[in-house]
Design an enzyme around this catalytic site. Sequence first.
Site, short mmCIF file in Angstrom:
data_model
loop_
_atom_site.label_atom_id
_atom_site.label_comp_id
_atom_site.label_asym_id
_atom_site.label_seq_id
_atom_site.Cartn_x
_atom_site.Cartn_y
_atom_site.Cartn_z
N GLY A 11 0.83 -1.21 0.00
CA GLY A 11 0.00 0.00 0.00
C GLY A 11 0.85 1.25 0.00
O GLY A 11 1.85 1.32 0.71
N ARG A 72 1.57 -5.05 -6.25
CA ARG A 72 1.66 -6.32 -5.54
C ARG A 72 1.90 -7.39 -6.59
O ARG A 72 1.32 -7.35 -7.67
CB ARG A 72 0.37 -6.58 -4.76
CG ARG A 72 0.17 -5.56 -3.65
CD ARG A 72 -0.94 -5.96 -2.70
NE ARG A 72 -0.83 -5.24 -1.43
CZ ARG A 72 -1.57 -4.18 -1.10
NH1 ARG A 72 -2.48 -3.73 -1.94
NH2 ARG A 72 -1.41 -3.59 0.05
N ASP A 103 4.97 -5.17 6.11
CA ASP A 103 5.59 -6.46 6.49
C ASP A 103 5.68 -7.43 5.31
O ASP A 103 6.65 -8.19 5.20
CB ASP A 103 4.88 -7.09 7.68
CG ASP A 103 3.40 -7.35 7.43
OD1 ASP A 103 2.82 -6.66 6.56
OD2 ASP A 103 2.83 -8.23 8.09
N THR A 125 3.68 2.56 5.84
CA THR A 125 2.27 2.14 5.84
C THR A 125 1.51 3.05 6.80
O THR A 125 1.99 3.34 7.90
CB THR A 125 2.08 0.67 6.25
OG1 THR A 125 0.70 0.45 6.56
CG2 THR A 125 2.90 0.26 7.45
N ASP A 127 -0.96 2.35 8.47
CA ASP A 127 -1.53 1.59 9.60
C ASP A 127 -0.69 1.70 10.88
O ASP A 127 -1.21 1.46 11.96
CB ASP A 127 -1.66 0.11 9.23
CG ASP A 127 -2.55 -0.10 8.01
OD1 ASP A 127 -3.36 0.81 7.72
OD2 ASP A 127 -2.44 -1.14 7.35
N ASP A 129 1.47 -0.36 11.96
CA ASP A 129 1.38 -1.67 12.62
C ASP A 129 2.72 -2.40 12.65
O ASP A 129 2.78 -3.56 13.08
CB ASP A 129 0.31 -2.53 11.92
CG ASP A 129 0.60 -2.74 10.43
OD1 ASP A 129 1.52 -2.10 9.90
OD2 ASP A 129 -0.12 -3.55 9.81
N ARG A 175 -6.46 -1.65 9.43
CA ARG A 175 -6.54 -3.12 9.44
C ARG A 175 -6.59 -3.64 10.88
O ARG A 175 -7.41 -3.18 11.65
CB ARG A 175 -5.42 -3.71 8.61
CG ARG A 175 -5.66 -3.42 7.13
CD ARG A 175 -4.81 -4.26 6.27
NE ARG A 175 -3.43 -3.85 6.35
CZ ARG A 175 -2.52 -4.21 5.48
NH1 ARG A 175 -2.82 -5.01 4.50
NH2 ARG A 175 -1.30 -3.78 5.59
P1 ATP Z 1 0.72 -2.89 3.28
O1 ATP Z 1 0.82 -3.23 4.75
O2 ATP Z 1 0.60 -1.44 3.06
O3 ATP Z 1 -0.30 -3.69 2.54
P2 ATP Z 1 2.74 -4.73 2.53
O4 ATP Z 1 4.17 -4.56 2.21
O5 ATP Z 1 2.43 -5.59 3.73
O6 ATP Z 1 2.13 -3.28 2.66
P3 ATP Z 1 1.83 -6.80 0.73
O7 ATP Z 1 0.82 -6.75 -0.37
O8 ATP Z 1 1.61 -7.77 1.82
O9 ATP Z 1 1.97 -5.30 1.26
O10 ATP Z 1 3.26 -7.14 0.08
C1 ATP Z 1 3.75 -6.42 -1.02
C2 ATP Z 1 4.49 -7.34 -1.93
O11 ATP Z 1 5.56 -7.96 -1.22
C3 ATP Z 1 3.66 -8.52 -2.47
O12 ATP Z 1 2.94 -8.23 -3.61
C4 ATP Z 1 4.73 -9.55 -2.78
O13 ATP Z 1 5.31 -9.30 -4.05
C5 ATP Z 1 5.73 -9.31 -1.69
N1 ATP Z 1 5.45 -10.25 -0.59
C6 ATP Z 1 4.44 -10.20 0.28
N2 ATP Z 1 4.47 -11.25 1.11
C7 ATP Z 1 5.52 -11.99 0.75
C8 ATP Z 1 6.09 -13.22 1.21
N3 ATP Z 1 5.55 -13.90 2.22
N4 ATP Z 1 7.17 -13.67 0.57
C9 ATP Z 1 7.70 -13.00 -0.45
N5 ATP Z 1 7.22 -11.85 -0.95
C10 ATP Z 1 6.15 -11.34 -0.36
#
Ligand code: ATP
Length: 323
Positions: A11, A72, A103, A125, A127, A129, A175
């Site tokens: 995000g 993503r 994360d 983020t 959030d 979090d 969230r």
């Molecule tokens: P937000 O909290 O704002 O959603 P985020 O970084 O947690 O941010 P995610 O959609 O969970 O957002 O992850 C972003 C990208 O990171 C994913 O599209 C993927 O390419 C990669 N990613 C997420 N989880 C994993 C994982 N377990 N292993 C490897 N790559 C990952």
Amino acid sequence: MKRIGVLTSGGDAPGMNACIRAIVKAAAAYGIEVMGIYEGYKGLMEGKMNVLTCNYVDDIIELSGTILKSARSKLFRTEEGLKLAKEQADKNGIEGLIVIGGDGSFRGACDISRYGLPVIGIPGTIDNDIAGTDYSIGADTAVNIVTETLSRIHDTARSLIMDSPRVFLVEVMGRACGYIAMTASIVGGADYCLVPEIPYDIDEMCSHLKKKFDNGKMYSVVVVAEGATNVNDLKKQVDAALNIDARTCVLGHLQRGGSPTAFDRMIASQMALKAVELLVEGKTNQMVGVVAGKAVSCDISVGINDKNKISAEMVRLNNILIG
Ligand code: ATP
């Protein structure tokens, strides 16, 4: 080290651009060039990148969102995707990678580090979090937007006198984390706040609001974290308990836009410098943060495995202020 890469992932959050800007400037101070990688890990696998100059990033500090775009990607979560990403990093001379995201993005960073690319995570983020830091980039801007909205609701609510008291249910993002909700409740003068971390009783909340109405208050504002309950279900319960027609307001993506606050620009810049310096020192699999006003770092697993919790002090303060 001659060249590093930066990408924004997951995000988007206000302040990411301030962070990109500071990364480019901090790297330049060490004689390092920065590749801006577009569309997160997807763009890394596809080789969508170009060099970011200090001149180019000079006036992006006040822009919201991310000039690098975020995305993503499912492919990146496979060995095939990781291999592609490392090949592109090598092809483009990227010797270290800074990932601004949540994360999930940090998990991705860890995965690609297994292929020998040093990685540093910067928490971005709204959030708030992510553990390992007091604040993540964007959270303060989101809280300010919610606060401004609560002020506007207070403006109209206190002016129009109706036959029966009115209740405004304002749903905010976050969230599973109630940080935005509870901070906005405290600074925005809410009458009640529901967050996912703390068990609540709707009947008890309605009694609390009714007591205020019995004491002469003509309206109440309730801040509801999206992870606590569905605001429409809540409305039904409140309507039935108080015999009113509560108003709902879902702020949604309004909270993700807007020029970043001074605070978000500051922490984004502090964390950017720290991230560049960690790469210069040869570190990898670290995340940066700001704790008690200072840029700090810790193992990236902290940001992946732990969650920021609302402090007991904050909960106590909110309980007193909603009284
Ligand atoms: P937000 O909290 O704002 O959603 P985020 O970084 O947690 O941010 P995610 O959609 O969970 O957002 O992850 C972003 C990208 O990171 C994913 O599209 C993927 O390419 C990669 N990613 C997420 N989880 C994993 C994982 N377990 N292993 C490897 N790559 C990952």
